[in-house]
Enzyme design. Structure first.
Site, PDB file in Angstrom:
ATOM      1  N   LEU A  44      -9.932  -0.532   1.356  1.00  0.00           N
ATOM      2  CA  LEU A  44      -9.413  -0.976   0.066  1.00  0.00           C
ATOM      3  C   LEU A  44     -10.317  -0.577  -1.098  1.00  0.00           C
ATOM      4  O   LEU A  44     -11.533  -0.601  -0.992  1.00  0.00           O
ATOM      5  CB  LEU A  44      -9.236  -2.497   0.094  1.00  0.00           C
ATOM      6  CG  LEU A  44      -8.347  -3.016   1.226  1.00  0.00           C
ATOM      7  CD1 LEU A  44      -8.181  -4.531   1.118  1.00  0.00           C
ATOM      8  CD2 LEU A  44      -6.995  -2.334   1.251  1.00  0.00           C
ATOM      9  N   HIS A  45      -9.662  -0.218  -2.193  1.00  0.00           N
ATOM     10  CA  HIS A  45     -10.379   0.093  -3.436  1.00  0.00           C
ATOM     11  C   HIS A  45      -9.722  -0.687  -4.570  1.00  0.00           C
ATOM     12  O   HIS A  45      -8.773  -1.477  -4.330  1.00  0.00           O
ATOM     13  CB  HIS A  45     -10.392   1.608  -3.687  1.00  0.00           C
ATOM     14  CG  HIS A  45      -9.037   2.253  -3.578  1.00  0.00           C
ATOM     15  ND1 HIS A  45      -8.011   1.969  -4.443  1.00  0.00           N
ATOM     16  CD2 HIS A  45      -8.536   3.143  -2.681  1.00  0.00           C
ATOM     17  CE1 HIS A  45      -6.943   2.674  -4.115  1.00  0.00           C
ATOM     18  NE2 HIS A  45      -7.223   3.382  -3.030  1.00  0.00           N
ATOM     19  N   VAL A  46     -10.191  -0.427  -5.784  1.00  0.00           N
ATOM     20  CA  VAL A  46      -9.700  -1.196  -6.943  1.00  0.00           C
ATOM     21  C   VAL A  46      -8.172  -1.084  -7.091  1.00  0.00           C
ATOM     22  O   VAL A  46      -7.500  -2.026  -7.530  1.00  0.00           O
ATOM     23  CB  VAL A  46     -10.433  -0.709  -8.219  1.00  0.00           C
ATOM     24  CG1 VAL A  46      -9.818  -1.280  -9.476  1.00  0.00           C
ATOM     25  CG2 VAL A  46     -11.911  -1.068  -8.139  1.00  0.00           C
ATOM     26  N   GLY A  47      -7.633   0.062  -6.702  1.00  0.00           N
ATOM     27  CA  GLY A  47      -6.175   0.249  -6.786  1.00  0.00           C
ATOM     28  C   GLY A  47      -5.437  -0.760  -5.917  1.00  0.00           C
ATOM     29  O   GLY A  47      -4.443  -1.363  -6.350  1.00  0.00           O
ATOM     30  N   HIS A  48      -5.915  -0.956  -4.680  1.00  0.00           N
ATOM     31  CA  HIS A  48      -5.270  -1.944  -3.800  1.00  0.00           C
ATOM     32  C   HIS A  48      -5.421  -3.354  -4.384  1.00  0.00           C
ATOM     33  O   HIS A  48      -4.503  -4.176  -4.319  1.00  0.00           O
ATOM     34  CB  HIS A  48      -5.926  -1.950  -2.413  1.00  0.00           C
ATOM     35  CG  HIS A  48      -5.737  -0.693  -1.635  1.00  0.00           C
ATOM     36  ND1 HIS A  48      -6.764   0.201  -1.396  1.00  0.00           N
ATOM     37  CD2 HIS A  48      -4.644  -0.191  -1.026  1.00  0.00           C
ATOM     38  CE1 HIS A  48      -6.309   1.199  -0.664  1.00  0.00           C
ATOM     39  NE2 HIS A  48      -5.033   0.999  -0.423  1.00  0.00           N
TER      40      HIS A  48
ATOM     41  N   GLN B 210       2.991   7.540  10.926  1.00  0.00           N
ATOM     42  CA  GLN B 210       3.195   8.261   9.670  1.00  0.00           C
ATOM     43  C   GLN B 210       2.215   9.433   9.505  1.00  0.00           C
ATOM     44  O   GLN B 210       2.203  10.075   8.463  1.00  0.00           O
ATOM     45  CB  GLN B 210       3.137   7.317   8.468  1.00  0.00           C
ATOM     46  CG  GLN B 210       1.762   6.730   8.175  1.00  0.00           C
ATOM     47  CD  GLN B 210       1.842   5.678   7.076  1.00  0.00           C
ATOM     48  OE1 GLN B 210       2.288   4.546   7.288  1.00  0.00           O
ATOM     49  NE2 GLN B 210       1.420   6.021   5.861  1.00  0.00           N
TER      50      GLN B 210
ATOM     51  N   ASP C 211       1.962   6.676  -4.781  1.00  0.00           N
ATOM     52  CA  ASP C 211       2.831   7.204  -3.719  1.00  0.00           C
ATOM     53  C   ASP C 211       4.278   7.014  -4.182  1.00  0.00           C
ATOM     54  O   ASP C 211       5.008   6.169  -3.658  1.00  0.00           O
ATOM     55  CB  ASP C 211       2.560   6.458  -2.410  1.00  0.00           C
ATOM     56  CG  ASP C 211       1.134   6.666  -1.940  1.00  0.00           C
ATOM     57  OD1 ASP C 211       0.803   7.785  -1.540  1.00  0.00           O
ATOM     58  OD2 ASP C 211       0.339   5.714  -2.008  1.00  0.00           O
TER      59      ASP C 211
ATOM     60  N   MET D  71      -6.943   6.751  -8.016  1.00  0.00           N
ATOM     61  CA  MET D  71      -7.732   6.152  -6.925  1.00  0.00           C
ATOM     62  C   MET D  71      -7.010   6.344  -5.595  1.00  0.00           C
ATOM     63  O   MET D  71      -5.797   6.149  -5.499  1.00  0.00           O
ATOM     64  CB  MET D  71      -7.941   4.667  -7.186  1.00  0.00           C
ATOM     65  CG  MET D  71      -8.895   4.441  -8.319  1.00  0.00           C
ATOM     66  SD  MET D  71      -9.259   2.695  -8.519  1.00  0.00           S
ATOM     67  CE  MET D  71     -10.330   2.790  -9.946  1.00  0.00           C
TER      68      MET D  71
ATOM     69  N   ARG E 297      -8.522   8.731   0.224  1.00  0.00           N
ATOM     70  CA  ARG E 297      -8.857  10.107   0.635  1.00  0.00           C
ATOM     71  C   ARG E 297      -9.791  10.809  -0.357  1.00  0.00           C
ATOM     72  O   ARG E 297     -10.301  11.890  -0.050  1.00  0.00           O
ATOM     73  CB  ARG E 297      -7.579  10.912   0.860  1.00  0.00           C
ATOM     74  CG  ARG E 297      -6.811  10.433   2.103  1.00  0.00           C
ATOM     75  CD  ARG E 297      -5.651  11.327   2.465  1.00  0.00           C
ATOM     76  NE  ARG E 297      -5.125  11.027   3.781  1.00  0.00           N
ATOM     77  CZ  ARG E 297      -3.973  10.371   4.015  1.00  0.00           C
ATOM     78  NH1 ARG E 297      -3.240   9.941   3.016  1.00  0.00           N
ATOM     79  NH2 ARG E 297      -3.570  10.164   5.257  1.00  0.00           N
TER      80      ARG E 297
HETATM   81  O1  PAF Z   1       0.714   3.341   1.293  1.00  0.00           O
HETATM   82  C1  PAF Z   1       0.199   3.023   2.377  1.00  0.00           C
HETATM   83  O2  PAF Z   1      -0.965   2.648   2.455  1.00  0.00           O
HETATM   84  C2  PAF Z   1       1.035   3.119   3.650  1.00  0.00           C
HETATM   85  O3  PAF Z   1       1.897   4.202   3.618  1.00  0.00           O
HETATM   86  C3  PAF Z   1       1.800   1.819   3.970  1.00  0.00           C
HETATM   87  C4  PAF Z   1       2.831   1.496   2.887  1.00  0.00           C
HETATM   88  C5  PAF Z   1       0.825   0.661   4.098  1.00  0.00           C
HETATM   89  C6  PAF Z   1       2.560   1.957   5.288  1.00  0.00           C
HETATM   90  O4  PAF Z   1       1.690   2.224   6.344  1.00  0.00           O
END
Ligand code: PAF
Length: 278
Positions: free
Chosen positions: A33-37, A61, A151, A185, A188
């Site tokens: 996790l970063h500030v965006g999350h 995925q 995304d 952010m 990756r």
């Molecule tokens: O955006 C993400 O981090 C992933 O694609 C998600 C939505 C958690 C699904 O695995």
């Protein structure tokens, strides 16, 4: 904050909240996790009584040549950050909990949405995203779920999933959080070398300049060529630069909002970004 890996244990907590008429918001993540999350958690916090964050690096995925094995996993730091951000429950299912059967059901995202832009370069990616998000929705049964606009195609896939399957969940799209130099952010970003990190904001700058060119009435094809040249000169390997209808990612439609989207490799990092127009 509850830290749970067992579905029955989570359902017991959720039932208790439900009995108290408390509404639950879900923030699905793959951790690191970063500030965006944390901005997504904050948005969820403001809109709901309870916030659940999921941390699950979803194997379905990732393509066979992608970074599933090396994807950064920082669970202890993530748990600390979520507790600090006011999350009520962190849901950390194992692969076996998420996919209990050897032969699993999968969501097939309609081709028009799934096979273009990122989907063209990551076959099956959005089927994997939709499948895991539907499972998370069934496990957590949230009233609302928050996803980042970085995304953007993923956000539209989820909106379409919810509409098509008549799920009673509000989907909140949250603006991309950026570093001071404009870089979106992303977990990756840490694949970038220090030199690549200096160059990386060019992706956002190029999108911004292209948007300005469009606003000034310049020709899209010419602008797209210039943008690709600029990115390649900076050391990127562009995959796509596209101007799309923001509502369905089809061709731009007069009077409807548009989105400029790009993906490009820089060293070992595949960077994506997008901005809204008019
Ligand atoms: O955006 C993400 O981090 C992933 O694609 C998600 C939505 C958690 C699904 O695995």
């Amino acid at each position: 904050m509850h830290r749970l890996t067992d579905l029955d244990a989570m359902r017991a907590v959720l039932s208790h909240w439900q009995a108290c008429s408390e509404h639950v918001a879900l923030v699905p993540t793959m951790g690191n996790l970063h500030v965006g999350h944390l901005a997504l958690i904050k948005a969820a916090r403001q809109r709901s009584d309870r916030v659940v964050a999921s941390v699950f690096v979803n194997p379905t995925q990732f393509g066979p040549d992608e970074d599933f094995a090396s994807y950064p996993r920082t669970l202890d730091d993530d748990i600390a950050a979520l507790a600090e951000a006011g999350c009520d429950l962190v849901w950390m299912p194992s692969v076996k909990t998420m996919y209990p059967l050897a032969e699993r059901f999968s969501i097939a995202v309609p081709a028009q949405l799934a096979n273009q832009l990122c989907g063209e370069f990551r076959p099956g990616h959005f089927d994997g995203v939709a499948s895991v998000v539907l499972r998370l929705f069934n496990q957590v049964r949230p009233r609302l779920a928050v996803f980042g606009e970085k995304d953007f195609q993923q956000l539209l896939v989820i909106r379409r999933l919810v509409a098509d399957l008549a799920l009673d969940i509000d989907i909140v799209g949250w603006p991309t959080q950026r570093e001071a130099d404009g870089l979106a952010m992303s977990s990756r970003n840490q694949y970038l070398t220090p030199e690549q990190r200096r160059v990386a904001p060019s992706l956002f700058q190029t999108l911004t300049q292209t948007a300005e060119g469009l606003a000034a009435g310049n020709d899209w094809k010419a602008l797209e060529g210039q943008a690709r040249d600029k990115l390649e000169e900076a050391g990127f390997r562009p995959q796509y630069l596209a101007l799309r209808c923001a509502e369905d990612l089809g061709d731009p439609k007069p009077g409807r909002p548009q989105r400029l989207l790009a993906a490009a490799w820089l060293g070992k990092a595949r960077l994506i970004d997008n901005i809204g127009l008019g």
